[in-house]
Design an enzyme around this catalytic site. Structure first.
Site, PDB file in Angstrom:
ATOM      1  N   SER A   5       0.858  -1.190   0.000  1.00 47.63           N
ATOM      2  CA  SER A   5       0.000   0.000   0.000  1.00 47.63           C
ATOM      3  C   SER A   5       0.892   1.237   0.000  1.00 47.63           C
ATOM      4  CB  SER A   5      -0.872   0.017   1.257  1.00 47.63           C
ATOM      5  OG  SER A   5      -1.486   1.291   1.377  1.00 47.63           O
ATOM      6  N   TYR A  16     -12.651  13.651  -0.806  1.00 47.69           N
ATOM      7  CA  TYR A  16     -11.770  13.544  -1.980  1.00 47.69           C
ATOM      8  C   TYR A  16     -11.263  14.934  -2.408  1.00 47.69           C
ATOM      9  CZ  TYR A  16     -10.598  11.980  -6.776  1.00 47.69           C
ATOM     10  OH  TYR A  16      -9.977  11.693  -7.966  1.00 47.69           O
ATOM     11  N   LYS A  68      -7.402  16.029  -2.621  1.00 44.52           N
ATOM     12  CA  LYS A  68      -6.816  16.339  -3.926  1.00 44.52           C
ATOM     13  C   LYS A  68      -6.250  17.758  -3.983  1.00 44.52           C
ATOM     14  CE  LYS A  68      -7.040  12.622  -6.319  1.00 44.52           C
ATOM     15  NZ  LYS A  68      -5.776  11.854  -6.404  1.00 44.52           N
TER      16      LYS A  68
HETATM   17  N1  LIG Z   1     -10.236   8.924 -13.837  1.00 42.29           N
HETATM   18  C1  LIG Z   1     -10.432  10.214 -13.644  1.00 42.29           C
HETATM   19  O1  LIG Z   1     -11.176  10.893 -14.385  1.00 42.29           O
HETATM   20  C2  LIG Z   1      -9.742  10.916 -12.510  1.00 42.29           C
HETATM   21  C3  LIG Z   1     -10.074  12.248 -12.270  1.00 42.29           C
HETATM   22  C4  LIG Z   1      -9.382  12.941 -11.289  1.00 42.29           C
HETATM   23  C5  LIG Z   1      -8.405  12.295 -10.563  1.00 42.29           C
HETATM   24  N2  LIG Z   1      -8.130  10.985 -10.797  1.00 42.29           N
HETATM   25  C6  LIG Z   1      -7.096  10.357  -9.984  1.00 42.29           C
HETATM   26  O2  LIG Z   1      -6.239   9.630 -10.822  1.00 42.29           O
HETATM   27  C7  LIG Z   1      -5.676   8.539 -10.079  1.00 42.29           C
HETATM   28  C8  LIG Z   1      -5.878   7.242 -10.836  1.00 42.29           C
HETATM   29  O3  LIG Z   1      -7.268   6.951 -10.877  1.00 42.29           O
HETATM   30  P1  LIG Z   1      -7.953   6.012 -11.983  1.00 42.29           P
HETATM   31  O4  LIG Z   1      -9.054   6.796 -12.545  1.00 42.29           O
HETATM   32  O5  LIG Z   1      -6.923   5.451 -12.869  1.00 42.29           O
HETATM   33  O6  LIG Z   1      -8.628   4.898 -11.052  1.00 42.29           O
HETATM   34  P2  LIG Z   1      -8.275   3.346 -10.831  1.00 42.29           P
HETATM   35  O7  LIG Z   1      -9.166   2.873  -9.737  1.00 42.29           O
HETATM   36  O8  LIG Z   1      -8.300   2.632 -12.130  1.00 42.29           O
HETATM   37  O9  LIG Z   1      -6.752   3.388 -10.350  1.00 42.29           O
HETATM   38  C9  LIG Z   1      -6.360   3.613  -9.041  1.00 42.29           C
HETATM   39  C10 LIG Z   1      -5.399   2.505  -8.657  1.00 42.29           C
HETATM   40  O10 LIG Z   1      -4.880   2.780  -7.352  1.00 42.29           O
HETATM   41  C11 LIG Z   1      -4.753   1.539  -6.689  1.00 42.29           C
HETATM   42  N3  LIG Z   1      -4.734   1.750  -5.248  1.00 42.29           N
HETATM   43  C12 LIG Z   1      -5.760   2.127  -4.438  1.00 42.29           C
HETATM   44  N4  LIG Z   1      -5.359   2.210  -3.174  1.00 42.29           N
HETATM   45  C13 LIG Z   1      -4.029   1.888  -3.157  1.00 42.29           C
HETATM   46  C14 LIG Z   1      -3.052   1.812  -2.134  1.00 42.29           C
HETATM   47  N5  LIG Z   1      -3.361   2.071  -0.851  1.00 42.29           N
HETATM   48  N6  LIG Z   1      -1.797   1.474  -2.476  1.00 42.29           N
HETATM   49  C15 LIG Z   1      -1.473   1.188  -3.768  1.00 42.29           C
HETATM   50  N7  LIG Z   1      -2.364   1.239  -4.771  1.00 42.29           N
HETATM   51  C16 LIG Z   1      -3.634   1.591  -4.467  1.00 42.29           C
HETATM   52  C17 LIG Z   1      -5.969   0.744  -7.129  1.00 42.29           C
HETATM   53  O11 LIG Z   1      -5.799  -0.640  -6.925  1.00 42.29           O
HETATM   54  C18 LIG Z   1      -6.090   1.144  -8.596  1.00 42.29           C
HETATM   55  O12 LIG Z   1      -5.432   0.231  -9.459  1.00 42.29           O
HETATM   56  C19 LIG Z   1      -6.346   8.575  -8.713  1.00 42.29           C
HETATM   57  O13 LIG Z   1      -5.521   9.276  -7.814  1.00 42.29           O
HETATM   58  C20 LIG Z   1      -7.602   9.352  -8.981  1.00 42.29           C
HETATM   59  O14 LIG Z   1      -8.102   9.965  -7.804  1.00 42.29           O
HETATM   60  C21 LIG Z   1      -8.782  10.279 -11.751  1.00 42.29           C
END
Ligand SMILES: NC(=O)c1ccc[n+]([C@@H]2O[C@H](COP(=O)([O-])OP(=O)(O)OC[C@H]3O[C@@H](n4cnc5c(N)ncnc54)[C@H](O)[C@@H]3O)[C@@H](O)[C@H]2O)c1
Length: 302
Positions: free
Chosen positions: A75, A164, A168
């Site tokens: 993690s 969140y 962020k």
């Molecule tokens: N997708 C979007 O539109 C969007 C928008 C704004 C911000 N984000 C941010 O982008 C990042 C990636 O998100 P995503 O959309 O690819 O989602 P996602 O759920 O596909 O990816 C997030 C990954 O983080 C991993 N994870 C969660 N907790 C963890 C921990 N404690 N240790 C290690 N790994 C952990 C999960 O297993 C997952 O694979 C995140 O920080 C998310 O908040 C995404």
């Protein structure tokens, strides 16, 4: 022809790289010659469960394409272990992409302490732990790139995302200060607010748009921010759907009252339109510039 962005011999840690945006970042870094630590706990979007397969699959994909990568299943809240893995496997760490994340969406009046705490733990504490463990190594080698993943939910607010949003935008505050502290040692620190069609946004974005918001359309910016070519620091970018833009603070010129006399709530009301008038607005880029109008007001009334 533009100069190729090279990352040969660079060791890149991407957290949460078992899927979504992180996977796309890891693949593109590897395609540009970096040695990548693919970290992922393999849990749910809600932050429950764990599985080694998510990170392992991405490592296989990278290797199948001729790249170099190792998996890490810790993690981010055990950030030191992830950095140790980079040092054990590749002998150094150069670039850190803090990407891991979960959601616990609820309106504020329904949110309980664990929704608040879990989101804080993964996004803020996790990014802190990984970055704090890598920092001495980046300082010692006088080179480093750190990328934090913020969100438009933090910048603009979003219904049901109090926890969140807090986390962020907190990461952007961290970005600003680490950019100041890191520059002397060649460590550049930037933040992105991405939009991508991933499991995190599935069902939230209309299906047709979701399809077109490919995670791969975020990664080119991230790889650039992790490269030698990038010289920016402390910046925040919005990125998604093939579009990249930069965000900055804007402040009105404001209204200066005589500090020797003080001022009343009635004067605030009287001047409300001018306080919020953005004609001739300024864009402070550091805390000295931020104080400029205030200091001028003191001088004007000395
Ligand atoms: N997708 C979007 O539109 C969007 C928008 C704004 C911000 N984000 C941010 O982008 C990042 C990636 O998100 P995503 O959309 O690819 O989602 P996602 O759920 O596909 O990816 C997030 C990954 O983080 C991993 N994870 C969660 N907790 C963890 C921990 N404690 N240790 C290690 N790994 C952990 C999960 O297993 C997952 O694979 C995140 O920080 C998310 O908040 C995404």
């Amino acid at each position: 022809m533009s100069e190729p962005v090279r990352l040969e011999d660079r060791v890149v840690v991407v957290t949460g790289a078992g899927g979504g945006l992180g996977r796309a970042h890891a693949l593109l870094f590897a395609a540009h010659g970096a040695q990548v630590v693919v970290n992922d706990l393999g849990g749910s979007t809600f932050g429950e469960g764990a599985s080694v397969s998510a990170a392992d699959r991405v490592v296989q994909e990278i290797r199948a394409a001729g790249g170099t990568a190792v998996a890490n299943h810790d993690s981010v809240t055990d950030g030191a272990r992830i950095v140790e893995q980079a040092l054990d496997s590749f002998g150094r760490v150069d670039v850190l992409v803090n990407n891991a994340g979960i959601l616990r969406d609820k309106t504020f009046h329904k949110m309980d302490d664990s929704d608040w705490e879990q989101v804080y733990q993964v996004h803020v504490e996790g990014a802190y732990k990984v970055t704090h463990a890598a920092w001495p190594h980046l300082r010692a080698q006088n080179w480093g790139r750190v990328i934090f993943t913020a969100s438009t939910s933090g910048i603009y607010g979003n219904f049901g995302q109090a926890n969140y949003s807090m986390a962020k935008l907190g990461l952007y505050g961290l970005t600003r200060t680490l950019a100041i502290e890191g520059r002397r040692n060649g460590i550049l620190v930037n933040a992105i607010a991405p939009t991508g069609g991933t499991r995190m946004t599935e069902g939230l974005i209309p299906a047709q748009v979701f399809e077109r918001l490919k995670p791969e359309l975020v990664s080119p910016l991230v790889v650039y921010l992790g490269s030698e070519q990038c010289q920016d620091s402390g910046a925040l970018f919005e990125v998604g759907g093939g579009w990249v833009g930069k965000v900055r603070w804007e402040r009105s010129l404001g209204v200066g009252f005589d500090p020797r006399e003080g001022f009343t709530p009635e004067q605030v009301a009287q001047n409300w339109a001018r306080i919020g008038d953005f004609d001739g607005a300024v864009h402070p880029d550091d805390s000295v510039q931020a104080l400029q109008q205030m200091m001028e007001n003191l001088q004007r009334h000395a």
